[in-house]
Design a protein around this motif. Structure first.
Motif, PDB file in Angstrom:
ATOM      1  N   ARG A 227      42.012  52.556  50.121  1.00  0.00           N
ATOM      2  CA  ARG A 227      42.696  53.024  48.827  1.00  0.00           C
ATOM      3  C   ARG A 227      44.107  53.092  48.929  1.00  0.00           C
ATOM      4  O   ARG A 227      44.510  52.853  47.802  1.00  0.00           O
ATOM      5  N   THR A 228      44.862  53.078  50.095  1.00  0.00           N
ATOM      6  CA  THR A 228      46.024  52.986  50.226  1.00  0.00           C
ATOM      7  C   THR A 228      46.637  51.512  49.641  1.00  0.00           C
ATOM      8  O   THR A 228      47.364  51.462  48.859  1.00  0.00           O
ATOM      9  N   ALA A 229      45.826  50.373  49.863  1.00  0.00           N
ATOM     10  CA  ALA A 229      46.292  48.981  49.398  1.00  0.00           C
ATOM     11  C   ALA A 229      45.742  49.015  47.848  1.00  0.00           C
ATOM     12  O   ALA A 229      46.412  48.489  47.176  1.00  0.00           O
ATOM     13  N   PHE A 230      44.554  49.794  47.573  1.00  0.00           N
ATOM     14  CA  PHE A 230      44.298  49.880  46.060  1.00  0.00           C
ATOM     15  C   PHE A 230      45.395  50.506  45.268  1.00  0.00           C
ATOM     16  O   PHE A 230      45.893  50.040  44.043  1.00  0.00           O
ATOM     17  N   TYR A 231      45.785  51.598  45.662  1.00  0.00           N
ATOM     18  CA  TYR A 231      46.817  52.479  44.924  1.00  0.00           C
ATOM     19  C   TYR A 231      48.199  51.551  44.994  1.00  0.00           C
ATOM     20  O   TYR A 231      48.935  51.595  44.073  1.00  0.00           O
ATOM     21  N   ALA A 258      43.648  43.958  31.824  1.00  0.00           N
ATOM     22  CA  ALA A 258      42.689  42.770  32.348  1.00  0.00           C
ATOM     23  C   ALA A 258      42.819  43.142  33.965  1.00  0.00           C
ATOM     24  O   ALA A 258      41.553  42.914  34.623  1.00  0.00           O
ATOM     25  N   VAL A 259      43.696  43.593  34.749  1.00  0.00           N
ATOM     26  CA  VAL A 259      43.764  43.996  36.019  1.00  0.00           C
ATOM     27  C   VAL A 259      42.984  45.290  36.172  1.00  0.00           C
ATOM     28  O   VAL A 259      42.114  45.165  36.980  1.00  0.00           O
ATOM     29  N   GLY A 260      42.901  46.188  35.303  1.00  0.00           N
ATOM     30  CA  GLY A 260      42.177  47.356  35.433  1.00  0.00           C
ATOM     31  C   GLY A 260      40.590  47.051  35.301  1.00  0.00           C
ATOM     32  O   GLY A 260      39.633  47.835  35.926  1.00  0.00           O
ATOM     33  N   ALA A 261      40.243  46.037  34.436  1.00  0.00           N
ATOM     34  CA  ALA A 261      38.793  45.626  34.464  1.00  0.00           C
ATOM     35  C   ALA A 261      38.401  45.349  35.634  1.00  0.00           C
ATOM     36  O   ALA A 261      37.099  45.605  36.069  1.00  0.00           O
ATOM     37  N   GLY A 262      39.269  45.015  36.689  1.00  0.00           N
ATOM     38  CA  GLY A 262      38.649  44.525  38.240  1.00  0.00           C
ATOM     39  C   GLY A 262      38.062  45.954  38.774  1.00  0.00           C
ATOM     40  O   GLY A 262      37.282  45.774  39.468  1.00  0.00           O
ATOM     41  N   ALA A 263      38.700  46.959  38.502  1.00  0.00           N
ATOM     42  CA  ALA A 263      38.487  48.334  38.987  1.00  0.00           C
ATOM     43  C   ALA A 263      36.949  48.722  38.547  1.00  0.00           C
ATOM     44  O   ALA A 263      35.974  49.280  39.296  1.00  0.00           O
ATOM     45  N   VAL A 264      36.781  48.584  37.173  1.00  0.00           N
ATOM     46  CA  VAL A 264      35.334  48.614  36.758  1.00  0.00           C
ATOM     47  C   VAL A 264      34.385  47.626  37.322  1.00  0.00           C
ATOM     48  O   VAL A 264      33.412  48.109  37.832  1.00  0.00           O
ATOM     49  N   ALA A 265      34.712  46.266  37.350  1.00  0.00           N
ATOM     50  CA  ALA A 265      33.929  45.680  37.845  1.00  0.00           C
ATOM     51  C   ALA A 265      33.313  45.792  39.477  1.00  0.00           C
ATOM     52  O   ALA A 265      32.278  45.642  39.810  1.00  0.00           O
ATOM     53  N   GLY A 266      34.520  46.240  40.342  1.00  0.00           N
ATOM     54  CA  GLY A 266      34.465  46.455  41.695  1.00  0.00           C
ATOM     55  C   GLY A 266      33.499  47.606  41.845  1.00  0.00           C
ATOM     56  O   GLY A 266      32.721  47.452  42.777  1.00  0.00           O
ATOM     57  N   SER A 267      33.685  48.666  41.033  1.00  0.00           N
ATOM     58  CA  SER A 267      32.969  50.283  41.061  1.00  0.00           C
ATOM     59  C   SER A 267      31.424  49.525  40.907  1.00  0.00           C
ATOM     60  O   SER A 267      30.584  50.148  41.678  1.00  0.00           O
ATOM     61  N   VAL A 317      37.818  43.358  44.535  1.00  0.00           N
ATOM     62  CA  VAL A 317      37.234  43.445  45.742  1.00  0.00           C
ATOM     63  C   VAL A 317      37.631  44.720  46.481  1.00  0.00           C
ATOM     64  O   VAL A 317      37.157  45.460  47.327  1.00  0.00           O
ATOM     65  N   LEU A 318      38.956  45.318  46.037  1.00  0.00           N
ATOM     66  CA  LEU A 318      39.306  46.520  46.685  1.00  0.00           C
ATOM     67  C   LEU A 318      38.748  47.801  46.234  1.00  0.00           C
ATOM     68  O   LEU A 318      38.842  48.737  46.702  1.00  0.00           O
ATOM     69  N   SER A 319      37.926  47.657  45.104  1.00  0.00           N
ATOM     70  CA  SER A 319      37.045  48.554  44.706  1.00  0.00           C
ATOM     71  C   SER A 319      35.778  49.019  44.855  1.00  0.00           C
ATOM     72  O   SER A 319      35.235  49.838  44.818  1.00  0.00           O
TER      73      SER A 319
END
Length: 410
Positions: A227-231, A258-267, A317-319
């Motif tokens: 999560r350090t890398a994610f944030y 667009a970047v935030g959509a990655g957090a949804v997809a990763g979750s 991938v970080l999510s």
């Protein structure tokens, strides 16, 4: 060991899930909203972006400190009280922050916001995990996390748009008002009887049981590193776009979505593997891929949408690991699910603190490339501790380990 409770009527369950989803969405919006505001806040208070980045660090720090401390209250006295306290405090502090007269006042209010925010995710995740089957728990947690992470797709870009219209204070006004409105809805709709098990406090015993589980302790370290890398990526990507490509705050809205959509997809992807026997291997491998992508994001300056695409991939991938570790926490926590999720959440938010604070230090010393290197080093640490100390922690094995830990305390 299971602590499943009877499911409430469908209509009540839908309303409960609705207020939980909105609370988590707003909670994460507040956690991430400072990213597009850093440059404007720095200009308003006469500081640098590296200094204003410490606002996020302060919020995450208080979040990390209080997240595990409120879990036993939720486990002992029910979810409703903690939900209302968290929403009320968070909403009041964010609303007050809109009127901050200087940097010190703002940082104090954001630290208090972290206290309120710390109450919401572990309490909400525990409530949700208690009304679904064990087989569907990982997938459900992934979907809930996806809802929470949709704040990065909708909430943060809206924050950027609001700031472009009337300055950085308007997003604080809007978020504070919405949080207090959610508090009112929760007062009406949150179940009055949502406690799990007997109403015994056993505050320190819950921590003792979870802390006795080696894999759980290592899981907290692995979560922290990931999560350090994610944030660091999500916290500094807006400033990177503004500094590198000369974008305005408002122009970052679409790239941030667009970047935030990655957090949804990763979750959602993480939820799909959260009950798999090799879930920890998936978490480690995806984190390594995310760290490498983060380095490319901050070290290479291609066309802007190429940068956005790489950042999207990094965030995906970080999510993946986060729903895996939350599910793992519920597996081993037994009757102390909110405590376990809170402790894992503390690692999450401490990762946010370090990602923001140390990321800002790296930015000041070596520019954005140094931030990318910092992200890669963080996920390498996570993969190492998973590979060395958390092998073969499948769902059934984790539940068995947690059961033994609680039996030993009786």
């Amino acid at each position: 060991m299971s602590t499943q409770t009877a499911s409430p009527p469908a209509s009540n369950q839908a309303r409960t899930f609705a207020v939980i989803a909105v609370a988590l969405f707003l909670n994460n919006t507040v956690a991430l909203m400072l990213g597009p505001l850093l440059v404007e806040i720095a200009n308003d208070f006469g500081t640098s972006v590296a200094v204003t980045g410490q606002l996020a660090a302060a919020t995450f720090f208080s979040w990390a400190i209080f997240a595990p401390l409120v879990g036993p209250f939720s486990d002992s006295f029910g979810r409703r009280l903690v939900a209302l306290a968290g929403l009320g405090l968070m909403g009041t502090c964010i609303l007050a922050a809109a009127f901050a007269t200087n940097f010190i006042v703002l940082i104090v209010l954001l630290m208090a916001t972290g206290l309120g925010g710390a109450m919401i995710p572990p309490n909400s995740m525990a409530a949700v995990s208690e009304v679904v089957s064990e087989a569907k728990k990982g997938q459900t947690i992934g979907v809930v996390q996806g809802t929470m992470q949709s704040a990065a797709v909708i909430g943060v870009p809206v924050v950027a748009l609001l700031a472009s219209v009337a300055g950085w204070r308007l997003p604080f006004l809007v978020c504070g008002g919405l949080l207090l409105a959610t508090f009112a809805c929760s007062w009406l709709w949150y179940p009055k009887e949502s406690a799990t098990g007997p109403r015994t406090f056993s505050y320190f015993a819950r921590f003792k049981a979870l802390s006795s589980i080696t894999a759980f302790r290592i899981g907290m370290l692995a979560t922290f590193s990931q999560r350090t890398a994610f944030y660091a990526v999500t916290g500094y990507i807006a400033a990177y776009l503004i500094s590198t490509y000369g974008m305005s705050v408002g122009e970052t809205a679409l790239p941030l979505a667009a970047v935030g959509a990655g957090a949804v997809a990763g979750s959602v992807c993480g939820g799909m593997v959260a009950s798999h026997r090799n879930r920890l291997g998936f978490a480690a491998g995806s984190a390594l891929a995310g760290g490498a992508a983060a380095l490319v994001v901050f070290a290479v300056d291609p066309a802007i949408w190429a940068t956005v695409a790489i950042a999207f991939s990094a965030v995906v991938v970080l999510s993946i690991g986060w729903p895996v570790f939350i599910t793992f926490a519920t597996d081993v926590a037994g009757p102390s699910r909110a405590t376990g999720i809170g402790m894992m959440g503390a690692s999450n938010r401490m990762g946010g603190f370090v990602g923001s604070a140390i990321g800002g230090v790296f930015l000041a010393i070596g520019g954005f490339t140094a931030v990318g290197i910092f992200c890669l080093v963080s996920v390498v640490l996570s993969a190492l501790v998973i590979g060395l100390f958390m092998q073969d922690q499948s769902p059934d094995e984790a539940i068995e380990v947690g059961s033994h830990a609680y039996e030993n305390l009786k």
